[in-house]
Design a protein around this motif. Structure first.
Motif, mmCIF file in Angstrom:
data_model
loop_
_atom_site.group_PDB
_atom_site.id
_atom_site.type_symbol
_atom_site.label_atom_id
_atom_site.label_comp_id
_atom_site.label_asym_id
_atom_site.label_seq_id
_atom_site.Cartn_x
_atom_site.Cartn_y
_atom_site.Cartn_z
ATOM 1 N N GLU A 18 45.026 38.306 34.993
ATOM 2 C CA GLU A 18 44.508 39.557 35.551
ATOM 3 C C GLU A 18 43.179 39.982 34.925
ATOM 4 O O GLU A 18 42.486 40.831 35.455
ATOM 5 N N SER A 21 38.132 36.647 36.758
ATOM 6 C CA SER A 21 37.608 36.783 38.119
ATOM 7 C C SER A 21 38.313 35.760 39.018
ATOM 8 O O SER A 21 38.962 34.826 38.528
ATOM 9 N N LEU A 22 38.165 35.917 40.326
ATOM 10 C CA LEU A 22 38.774 34.954 41.254
ATOM 11 C C LEU A 22 38.242 33.549 41.016
ATOM 12 O O LEU A 22 39.007 32.580 41.057
ATOM 13 N N THR A 62 41.392 41.591 38.172
ATOM 14 C CA THR A 62 42.058 41.037 39.355
ATOM 15 C C THR A 62 43.476 41.590 39.415
ATOM 16 O O THR A 62 44.422 40.982 38.927
ATOM 17 N N ARG A 64 46.375 42.447 41.773
ATOM 18 C CA ARG A 64 46.891 42.149 43.110
ATOM 19 C C ARG A 64 48.413 42.318 43.084
ATOM 20 O O ARG A 64 49.031 42.350 42.030
#
Length: 108
Positions: A18, A21-22, A62, A64
């Motif tokens: 988390e 970055s992607l 991140t 999600r």
């Protein structure tokens, strides 16, 4: 020393993804696949962190939900079989255990 140059059987990541970055997450999963790691254990926070950077941005970059992470992990590590998944809604945390398919087949 680059750890990916060595042979190892297990990757354990706890409360790290988390913070990435992607692009970094994609690179991490690609390294796991290329290193042919046998077992992968991931603990992922699904919530924003209490801490922030000096600019006010959250340190969990991140964030999600469970379904997004499950799709991401299974799509990225498609040579792996999930052997356990625990979602703790109270802690807002996801725990995933994966085994490389070849390792699964040999042990059967």
């Amino acid at each position: 020393v680059d750890p990916w140059d060595k042979k190892f059987e297990v990757v354990f990541s706890c409360d790290v993804l988390e913070h990435m970055s992607l692009a970094q997450i994609d690179a991490f999963f690609a390294r796991i696949k290329s290193a042919e790691v046998k077992y992968c254990y991931l603990v992922i926070s699904l919530r924003k962190a209490v801490k922030t950077f000096s600019d006010g941005a959250n340190v969990h970059i991140t964030v999600r939900d469970k379904n997004w992470w499950m799709t991401k992990v299974c799509g990225s590590l498609n040579k792996y079989v999930m052997h356990h998944c625990l979602h703790d809604p109270e802690a807002e945390e996801l725990v995933i255990g994966l085994k490389r398919q070849e390792a699964q087949e040999k042990s059967a």
